[in-house]
Design a protein around this motif. Sequence first.
Motif, PDB file in Angstrom:
ATOM      1  N   THR A   6      47.907  -3.688  73.232  1.00 20.16           N
ATOM      2  CA  THR A   6      46.788  -4.307  72.779  1.00 20.16           C
ATOM      3  C   THR A   6      47.290  -4.977  71.534  1.00 20.16           C
ATOM      4  OG1 THR A   6      45.202  -2.931  73.782  1.00 20.16           O
ATOM      5  CG2 THR A   6      44.345  -4.339  71.998  1.00 20.16           C
ATOM      6  N   PHE A   7      48.163  -4.334  70.546  1.00 22.34           N
ATOM      7  CA  PHE A   7      48.561  -5.117  69.200  1.00 22.34           C
ATOM      8  C   PHE A   7      49.362  -6.232  69.653  1.00 22.34           C
ATOM      9  CE2 PHE A   7      51.426  -4.918  65.547  1.00 22.34           C
ATOM     10  CZ  PHE A   7      50.283  -5.692  64.513  1.00 22.34           C
ATOM     11  N   GLN A   8      50.255  -6.091  70.667  1.00 21.87           N
ATOM     12  CA  GLN A   8      51.345  -7.100  70.939  1.00 21.87           C
ATOM     13  C   GLN A   8      50.396  -8.487  71.405  1.00 21.87           C
ATOM     14  OE1 GLN A   8      54.761  -7.258  70.842  1.00 21.87           O
ATOM     15  NE2 GLN A   8      54.088  -9.196  70.457  1.00 21.87           N
ATOM     16  N   ARG A   9      49.541  -8.256  72.245  1.00 25.33           N
ATOM     17  CA  ARG A   9      48.674  -9.282  72.875  1.00 25.33           C
ATOM     18  C   ARG A   9      47.704  -9.902  71.539  1.00 25.33           C
ATOM     19  NH1 ARG A   9      44.497  -6.690  76.488  1.00 25.33           N
ATOM     20  NH2 ARG A   9      43.727  -8.874  76.262  1.00 25.33           N
ATOM     21  N   LEU A  10      47.469  -9.208  70.727  1.00 23.03           N
ATOM     22  CA  LEU A  10      46.666  -9.702  69.492  1.00 23.03           C
ATOM     23  C   LEU A  10      47.555 -10.477  68.721  1.00 23.03           C
ATOM     24  CD1 LEU A  10      44.289 -10.018  67.525  1.00 23.03           C
ATOM     25  CD2 LEU A  10      45.189  -7.630  66.250  1.00 23.03           C
ATOM     26  N   ILE A  11      48.788 -10.183  68.696  1.00 24.16           N
ATOM     27  CA  ILE A  11      49.673 -11.047  67.811  1.00 24.16           C
ATOM     28  C   ILE A  11      50.096 -12.265  68.469  1.00 24.16           C
ATOM     29  CG2 ILE A  11      52.287 -11.128  66.985  1.00 24.16           C
ATOM     30  CD1 ILE A  11      52.207  -8.141  66.504  1.00 24.16           C
ATOM     31  N   GLU A  12      50.248 -12.170  69.881  1.00 21.96           N
ATOM     32  CA  GLU A  12      50.415 -13.498  70.662  1.00 21.96           C
ATOM     33  C   GLU A  12      49.346 -14.310  70.837  1.00 21.96           C
ATOM     34  OE1 GLU A  12      51.686 -11.773  74.470  1.00 21.96           O
ATOM     35  OE2 GLU A  12      53.609 -11.002  73.502  1.00 21.96           O
ATOM     36  N   GLU A  13      48.016 -13.825  71.076  1.00 20.23           N
ATOM     37  CA  GLU A  13      46.948 -14.719  70.941  1.00 20.23           C
ATOM     38  C   GLU A  13      46.467 -15.387  69.594  1.00 20.23           C
ATOM     39  OE1 GLU A  13      45.068 -15.573  73.418  1.00 20.23           O
ATOM     40  OE2 GLU A  13      46.547 -14.654  74.949  1.00 20.23           O
ATOM     41  N   ALA A  14      46.862 -14.576  68.521  1.00 16.69           N
ATOM     42  CA  ALA A  14      46.823 -15.061  67.127  1.00 16.69           C
ATOM     43  C   ALA A  14      47.701 -16.202  67.059  1.00 16.69           C
ATOM     44  CB  ALA A  14      46.722 -14.043  66.087  1.00 16.69           C
ATOM     45  N   GLY A  15      48.955 -16.114  67.422  1.00 13.38           N
ATOM     46  CA  GLY A  15      49.991 -17.064  67.271  1.00 13.38           C
ATOM     47  C   GLY A  15      49.628 -18.444  67.939  1.00 13.38           C
ATOM     48  N   LYS A  16      48.980 -18.321  69.044  1.00 14.18           N
ATOM     49  CA  LYS A  16      48.566 -19.556  69.773  1.00 14.18           C
ATOM     50  C   LYS A  16      47.565 -20.174  68.948  1.00 14.18           C
ATOM     51  CE  LYS A  16      49.223 -17.261  74.443  1.00 14.18           C
ATOM     52  NZ  LYS A  16      48.371 -16.703  75.657  1.00 14.18           N
ATOM     53  N   ARG A  17      46.786 -19.643  68.183  1.00 13.39           N
ATOM     54  CA  ARG A  17      45.935 -20.435  67.180  1.00 13.39           C
ATOM     55  C   ARG A  17      46.479 -20.531  65.998  1.00 13.39           C
ATOM     56  NH1 ARG A  17      43.997 -17.078  71.252  1.00 13.39           N
ATOM     57  NH2 ARG A  17      41.995 -17.636  72.302  1.00 13.39           N
ATOM     58  N   GLY A  18      47.752 -20.447  65.848  1.00 14.14           N
ATOM     59  CA  GLY A  18      48.372 -20.772  64.396  1.00 14.14           C
ATOM     60  C   GLY A  18      47.840 -19.596  63.336  1.00 14.14           C
ATOM     61  N   ILE A  19      47.595 -18.267  63.863  1.00 18.19           N
ATOM     62  CA  ILE A  19      47.259 -17.316  62.813  1.00 18.19           C
ATOM     63  C   ILE A  19      48.215 -16.276  62.860  1.00 18.19           C
ATOM     64  CG2 ILE A  19      45.397 -15.550  62.653  1.00 18.19           C
ATOM     65  CD1 ILE A  19      43.337 -17.333  63.933  1.00 18.19           C
ATOM     66  N   ARG A  20      48.774 -15.774  61.599  1.00 16.74           N
ATOM     67  CA  ARG A  20      49.822 -14.876  61.547  1.00 16.74           C
ATOM     68  C   ARG A  20      48.913 -13.393  61.170  1.00 16.74           C
ATOM     69  NH1 ARG A  20      54.939 -17.037  60.993  1.00 16.74           N
ATOM     70  NH2 ARG A  20      55.598 -14.820  61.174  1.00 16.74           N
ATOM     71  N   ILE A  21      49.534 -12.310  61.541  1.00 18.29           N
ATOM     72  CA  ILE A  21      48.943 -10.876  61.273  1.00 18.29           C
ATOM     73  C   ILE A  21      49.795 -10.480  60.396  1.00 18.29           C
ATOM     74  CG2 ILE A  21      48.373  -8.770  62.317  1.00 18.29           C
ATOM     75  CD1 ILE A  21      46.644 -10.946  63.342  1.00 18.29           C
ATOM     76  N   VAL A  22      49.282  -9.798  59.158  1.00 21.87           N
ATOM     77  CA  VAL A  22      50.005  -9.190  58.032  1.00 21.87           C
ATOM     78  C   VAL A  22      49.265  -7.651  58.262  1.00 21.87           C
ATOM     79  CG1 VAL A  22      50.179  -8.586  55.608  1.00 21.87           C
ATOM     80  CG2 VAL A  22      50.571 -10.985  56.609  1.00 21.87           C
ATOM     81  N   LEU A  23      50.302  -6.696  58.278  1.00 18.90           N
ATOM     82  CA  LEU A  23      49.858  -5.181  58.323  1.00 18.90           C
ATOM     83  C   LEU A  23      49.737  -4.505  56.943  1.00 18.90           C
ATOM     84  CD1 LEU A  23      51.874  -3.799  61.323  1.00 18.90           C
ATOM     85  CD2 LEU A  23      49.398  -4.605  61.246  1.00 18.90           C
ATOM     86  N   ASP A  24      48.868  -3.654  56.821  1.00 13.30           N
ATOM     87  CA  ASP A  24      48.855  -2.840  55.489  1.00 13.30           C
ATOM     88  C   ASP A  24      49.757  -1.537  55.539  1.00 13.30           C
ATOM     89  OD1 ASP A  24      47.921  -1.779  53.181  1.00 13.30           O
ATOM     90  OD2 ASP A  24      45.910  -2.083  53.757  1.00 13.30           O
ATOM     91  N   GLY A  25      50.947  -1.583  54.826  1.00  8.50           N
ATOM     92  CA  GLY A  25      51.889  -0.441  54.842  1.00  8.50           C
ATOM     93  C   GLY A  25      51.626   0.470  53.899  1.00  8.50           C
TER      94      GLY A  25
END
Length: 606
Positions: free
Chosen positions: A245-264
Amino acid sequence: MNYRDITIEYNSFRESHKKPFGATRVNEGITFRILVENAKNAEVTLVIAKEGHGERYMRMNPVDKLHHSATYTADEAGLCFYFFIINYQDHDVHRTVYAGSPGHGIGGEQVIKENRWDITPYQITFHNYIKPAPSWYKETIFYQIFVDRFYNGNEDKRISSPKKNSFLYATWEDTPMYIKDCQGSIMRWDFFGGNLLGVMKKLDYLKELGIGGIYLNPIFKARSNHKYDTGDYMTIDEMFGDEETFQRLIEEAGKRGIRIVLDGVFNHVGADSKYFNAFGSYPELGAAESKDSPYYPWFNFFNYPSEYESWWGVKDLPNVNENNPSYRDFIVGKGGVIEKWTKMGIGGWRLDVADEMPDDFIKDIRSTMDGIAEDNILIGEVWEDASNKIAYGKRRRYLLGDEIHATMNYPFKDGVIAYLNGHVRARDLYTRFMSLKENYPREAFYSALNNLGTHDTKRIYTEIDDVTRLRVAVGMLLTFPGVPCIYYGDEAGMKGESDPYNRGPYPWGNEVEEVSDIYRKMMHLRNSDDAFTRGDFIPFYQENLFGYLRNTQDSTYLILINREPEEARLVVSDVIGLESVSDEMEGLLDDFYYLESTSFNCIKIR
């Protein structure tokens, strides 16, 4: 500044007094120039010291009858501190006065003292080459999501994989709360059921809003709703989804020009984690179960197993020894935490409590990231001026070139709220912001993650309970240098005091339209011109009015802010702080502007 019968003028904000302005590269000279008038036989000495070294006394050379000058060059990165000694004759009496900073980490016009030990030195930040933050990051608007409270993406709205000893709310509209024992420890964690699928289903909403980056609060397996008590760094929490699910989120966000930043969260873990395993929840042998556990060396026990070092004394959050080779390799080594998730295509990391992590550990994280993806961003949680932060007795080196790209800009939030609520003057706000501009390397200043609120603070609409003043705050957020970050639901008019009330569920379908309209318009303004992302920042003030220019070769915007509930007439020629504006720019500024009562004004003047 007049002192007795003499005049002394030095202002670290002006290039006519200190050139170049602000933070400076190592081995690049800085020229200081101070004016001393009506002082017979004046001799001026620049006293400057690299932190950790002795003071160096430099006799300043007379340039003319009024000015004295000296040039200094630093050969290593770090902070330097300086002040001036002025010796002169007053009739037949030899006098000495000292000129220094208005306050720790604060620049601007000098303060004169007769006692050397009453002087606060000015600060200079010397830094190595700073690799610019990725352009996608500096040119975007971020949106912070507390996943459990954003949106449940399940069609039937069921809550995925409820946890043991927790409670679920009857409706999405309920008010968050804690169930605590008599010692104040949380007995039952509460969940609304937001998940990564929910974030995915709202990507079109975020894209339409103008968002280009999402900062997710922690998503790794943990017992709590906030996930800062990491249970397993290698697993997505089952309430949020799974790795697919997380991988799909990254890919779908990328299609919309959105990047995901994680909290470490690498300074501490959860007591209920596979590494500590205080409650036996995991099959692995945890540090709290046996000294033979491979994780035992990661923790500092005082009286095994019940007494141990924990984050701010919170027993549920045992501190990790980041200097332990095994732990460090687990985080930054081959196949480690940073490598695994970075390779999935995220946009970067935000480091929780960066001021409690060793500098060389942060460097290792940055190095590992850079070796995988050159366009990743590394952001540090720092609540103060990050250029001079001291943590645990040690000066931190975040901004000197090889650690984080950016810090969370809480000083911006604090300054805006204090000014709009009438707690500081326009002059004070000008000094605060100019000091940040002066202390931070330009790359760090223009990469700071600006916010008006986060999961750790009251919501901005609670801090500023007035739509008119809220419009001013949002306007400043979206036109200030750096990267604006909107806390989920702020654009919907959510209110909330401190935790847990600032972490309520997003009010889908019940947004405050007047507030949403403010955010939409200001975000559209931000995205309409790159003057707001890379333009020069020139602040100024006049009495209760504050403003700034955002200027590029192609366009110039004049931002004017009237805090008082009355109309005001701003005479541009009378404002303070525009000394660095070129003659060409002055020709573009009209003689005066009328400001409506309590208003944010953004005027394109070319």
